[in-house]
Design a protein around this motif. Sequence first.
Motif, PDB file in Angstrom:
ATOM      1  N   LEU A 104       9.887  28.282 -65.024  1.00  0.00           N
ATOM      2  CA  LEU A 104       9.112  27.914 -63.859  1.00  0.00           C
ATOM      3  C   LEU A 104      10.069  27.683 -62.706  1.00  0.00           C
ATOM      4  CD1 LEU A 104       6.252  27.062 -62.893  1.00  0.00           C
ATOM      5  CD2 LEU A 104       6.772  24.781 -63.744  1.00  0.00           C
ATOM      6  N   THR A 105       9.808  28.334 -61.561  1.00  0.00           N
ATOM      7  CA  THR A 105      10.604  28.096 -60.355  1.00  0.00           C
ATOM      8  C   THR A 105       9.677  27.540 -59.287  1.00  0.00           C
ATOM      9  OG1 THR A 105      10.245  30.259 -59.323  1.00  0.00           O
ATOM     10  CG2 THR A 105      12.066  30.095 -60.925  1.00  0.00           C
ATOM     11  N   GLU A 106      10.202  27.390 -58.105  1.00  0.00           N
ATOM     12  CA  GLU A 106       9.404  26.869 -57.000  1.00  0.00           C
ATOM     13  C   GLU A 106       8.243  27.802 -56.657  1.00  0.00           C
ATOM     14  OE1 GLU A 106      10.176  25.853 -52.349  1.00  0.00           O
ATOM     15  OE2 GLU A 106      11.805  25.414 -53.753  1.00  0.00           O
ATOM     16  N   ASN A 107       8.432  29.105 -56.862  1.00  0.00           N
ATOM     17  CA  ASN A 107       7.428  30.084 -56.446  1.00  0.00           C
ATOM     18  C   ASN A 107       6.816  30.937 -57.556  1.00  0.00           C
ATOM     19  OD1 ASN A 107       7.667  29.526 -53.592  1.00  0.00           O
ATOM     20  ND2 ASN A 107       9.682  30.479 -53.735  1.00  0.00           N
ATOM     21  N   TYR A 108       7.405  30.909 -58.747  1.00  0.00           N
ATOM     22  CA  TYR A 108       6.957  31.804 -59.821  1.00  0.00           C
ATOM     23  C   TYR A 108       6.941  31.115 -61.173  1.00  0.00           C
ATOM     24  CZ  TYR A 108       7.912  35.622 -56.556  1.00  0.00           C
ATOM     25  OH  TYR A 108       7.913  36.444 -55.459  1.00  0.00           O
ATOM     26  N   LEU A 109       6.091  31.661 -62.065  1.00  0.00           N
ATOM     27  CA  LEU A 109       6.220  31.317 -63.473  1.00  0.00           C
ATOM     28  C   LEU A 109       6.600  32.606 -64.175  1.00  0.00           C
ATOM     29  CD1 LEU A 109       3.600  32.279 -65.412  1.00  0.00           C
ATOM     30  CD2 LEU A 109       2.509  30.500 -64.123  1.00  0.00           C
ATOM     31  N   GLN A 110       7.461  32.493 -65.172  1.00  0.00           N
ATOM     32  CA  GLN A 110       7.954  33.665 -65.895  1.00  0.00           C
ATOM     33  C   GLN A 110       7.430  33.619 -67.316  1.00  0.00           C
ATOM     34  OE1 GLN A 110      12.195  33.961 -66.449  1.00  0.00           O
ATOM     35  NE2 GLN A 110      12.083  36.096 -67.006  1.00  0.00           N
ATOM     36  N   ILE A 111       6.986  34.813 -67.770  1.00  0.00           N
ATOM     37  CA  ILE A 111       6.544  34.933 -69.149  1.00  0.00           C
ATOM     38  C   ILE A 111       7.422  35.966 -69.851  1.00  0.00           C
ATOM     39  CG2 ILE A 111       4.192  34.232 -68.588  1.00  0.00           C
ATOM     40  CD1 ILE A 111       3.389  37.201 -68.832  1.00  0.00           C
ATOM     41  N   LYS A 112       7.130  36.230 -71.104  1.00  0.00           N
ATOM     42  CA  LYS A 112       7.919  37.161 -71.912  1.00  0.00           C
ATOM     43  C   LYS A 112       8.112  38.503 -71.207  1.00  0.00           C
ATOM     44  CE  LYS A 112       8.221  38.890 -76.589  1.00  0.00           C
ATOM     45  NZ  LYS A 112       7.663  38.845 -77.925  1.00  0.00           N
ATOM     46  N   GLY A 113       9.268  39.083 -71.386  1.00  0.00           N
ATOM     47  CA  GLY A 113       9.571  40.382 -70.794  1.00  0.00           C
ATOM     48  C   GLY A 113      10.022  40.291 -69.347  1.00  0.00           C
ATOM     49  N   GLY A 114      10.299  39.079 -68.876  1.00  0.00           N
ATOM     50  CA  GLY A 114      10.762  38.906 -67.507  1.00  0.00           C
ATOM     51  C   GLY A 114       9.668  39.075 -66.470  1.00  0.00           C
ATOM     52  N   VAL A 115       8.407  39.071 -66.893  1.00  0.00           N
ATOM     53  CA  VAL A 115       7.291  39.231 -65.961  1.00  0.00           C
ATOM     54  C   VAL A 115       7.119  37.946 -65.156  1.00  0.00           C
ATOM     55  CG1 VAL A 115       4.802  39.613 -65.776  1.00  0.00           C
ATOM     56  CG2 VAL A 115       6.134  40.886 -67.462  1.00  0.00           C
ATOM     57  N   LEU A 116       7.048  38.105 -63.826  1.00  0.00           N
ATOM     58  CA  LEU A 116       6.871  36.970 -62.929  1.00  0.00           C
ATOM     59  C   LEU A 116       5.466  36.980 -62.341  1.00  0.00           C
ATOM     60  CD1 LEU A 116      10.233  37.197 -60.968  1.00  0.00           C
ATOM     61  CD2 LEU A 116       9.669  35.596 -62.790  1.00  0.00           C
ATOM     62  N   ILE A 117       4.832  35.830 -62.342  1.00  0.00           N
ATOM     63  CA  ILE A 117       3.526  35.671 -61.709  1.00  0.00           C
ATOM     64  C   ILE A 117       3.703  34.675 -60.569  1.00  0.00           C
ATOM     65  CG2 ILE A 117       1.136  34.916 -61.999  1.00  0.00           C
ATOM     66  CD1 ILE A 117       1.367  35.713 -64.964  1.00  0.00           C
ATOM     67  N   PRO A 118       3.407  35.078 -59.331  1.00  0.00           N
ATOM     68  CA  PRO A 118       3.549  34.156 -58.206  1.00  0.00           C
ATOM     69  C   PRO A 118       2.607  32.959 -58.373  1.00  0.00           C
ATOM     70  CG  PRO A 118       3.196  36.413 -57.430  1.00  0.00           C
ATOM     71  CD  PRO A 118       2.941  36.400 -58.909  1.00  0.00           C
ATOM     72  N   LEU A 119       3.113  31.760 -58.128  1.00  0.00           N
ATOM     73  CA  LEU A 119       2.289  30.561 -58.284  1.00  0.00           C
ATOM     74  C   LEU A 119       1.098  30.572 -57.336  1.00  0.00           C
ATOM     75  CD1 LEU A 119       4.986  27.782 -58.743  1.00  0.00           C
ATOM     76  CD2 LEU A 119       3.776  29.102 -60.484  1.00  0.00           C
ATOM     77  N   LYS A 120       1.269  31.160 -56.154  1.00  0.00           N
ATOM     78  CA  LYS A 120       0.164  31.190 -55.189  1.00  0.00           C
ATOM     79  C   LYS A 120      -0.967  32.117 -55.635  1.00  0.00           C
ATOM     80  CE  LYS A 120       2.565  34.505 -52.295  1.00  0.00           C
ATOM     81  NZ  LYS A 120       3.274  34.690 -51.052  1.00  0.00           N
ATOM     82  N   SER A 121      -0.743  32.893 -56.707  1.00  0.00           N
ATOM     83  CA  SER A 121      -1.771  33.784 -57.257  1.00  0.00           C
ATOM     84  C   SER A 121      -2.524  33.158 -58.419  1.00  0.00           C
ATOM     85  CB  SER A 121      -1.127  35.093 -57.722  1.00  0.00           C
ATOM     86  OG  SER A 121      -0.478  35.719 -56.651  1.00  0.00           O
ATOM     87  N   VAL A 122      -2.010  32.041 -58.939  1.00  0.00           N
ATOM     88  CA  VAL A 122      -2.615  31.400 -60.108  1.00  0.00           C
ATOM     89  C   VAL A 122      -3.917  30.701 -59.701  1.00  0.00           C
ATOM     90  CG1 VAL A 122      -2.307  29.661 -61.909  1.00  0.00           C
ATOM     91  CG2 VAL A 122      -0.393  31.129 -61.249  1.00  0.00           C
ATOM     92  N   ILE A 123      -4.964  31.004 -60.441  1.00  0.00           N
ATOM     93  CA  ILE A 123      -6.280  30.420 -60.174  1.00  0.00           C
ATOM     94  C   ILE A 123      -6.536  29.229 -61.087  1.00  0.00           C
ATOM     95  CG2 ILE A 123      -8.765  30.856 -60.201  1.00  0.00           C
ATOM     96  CD1 ILE A 123      -8.030  33.870 -59.803  1.00  0.00           C
ATOM     97  N   GLU A 124      -6.124  29.369 -62.350  1.00  0.00           N
ATOM     98  CA  GLU A 124      -6.441  28.359 -63.350  1.00  0.00           C
ATOM     99  C   GLU A 124      -5.444  28.426 -64.507  1.00  0.00           C
ATOM    100  OE1 GLU A 124     -10.796  26.941 -64.863  1.00  0.00           O
ATOM    101  OE2 GLU A 124     -10.348  29.050 -65.101  1.00  0.00           O
ATOM    102  N   ILE A 125      -5.204  27.293 -65.119  1.00  0.00           N
ATOM    103  CA  ILE A 125      -4.325  27.219 -66.290  1.00  0.00           C
ATOM    104  C   ILE A 125      -5.040  26.381 -67.339  1.00  0.00           C
ATOM    105  CG2 ILE A 125      -2.149  26.306 -67.195  1.00  0.00           C
ATOM    106  CD1 ILE A 125      -0.932  26.810 -64.509  1.00  0.00           C
ATOM    107  N   ASP A 126      -4.989  26.850 -68.579  1.00  0.00           N
ATOM    108  CA  ASP A 126      -5.624  26.116 -69.665  1.00  0.00           C
ATOM    109  C   ASP A 126      -4.771  26.228 -70.906  1.00  0.00           C
ATOM    110  OD1 ASP A 126      -7.598  24.508 -70.745  1.00  0.00           O
ATOM    111  OD2 ASP A 126      -8.851  26.194 -71.349  1.00  0.00           O
ATOM    112  N   TYR A 127      -4.723  25.180 -71.705  1.00  0.00           N
ATOM    113  CA  TYR A 127      -3.963  25.209 -72.967  1.00  0.00           C
ATOM    114  C   TYR A 127      -4.625  24.340 -73.991  1.00  0.00           C
ATOM    115  CZ  TYR A 127      -1.789  21.639 -69.961  1.00  0.00           C
ATOM    116  OH  TYR A 127      -1.566  20.636 -69.052  1.00  0.00           O
TER     117      TYR A 127
END
Length: 88
Positions: free
Chosen positions: A65-88
């Motif tokens: 997790l960085t200031e602007n992105y979350l990283q998942i497997k394979g080096g894929v980055l998802i911009p935090l400003k694009s995240v709508i919802e998180i559930d676990y």
Amino acid sequence: MIGQIIEKERINEFKIIPAEVDKSAVLQDKLKSALRLGNEFKSKTTIAFQTTDGPKRVETTVWSLTENYLQIKGGVLIPLKSVIEIDY
């Protein structure tokens, strides 16, 4: 939960865009918990994010997790400003 579920390997097939409302500040605690779940317990998180094809959802482990992105497997980055919802 919002969005069509996709495999994490397909994320790069979609153009990720900012969500209508930037929830990155509101979701910080959930993001940090998702990171801890992934790193310490190898537990998966469901992440909904906005694309040009509408909301998509993926179930995966958050690696970093960085200031602007979350990283998942394979080096894929998802911009935090694009995240709508998180559930676990």
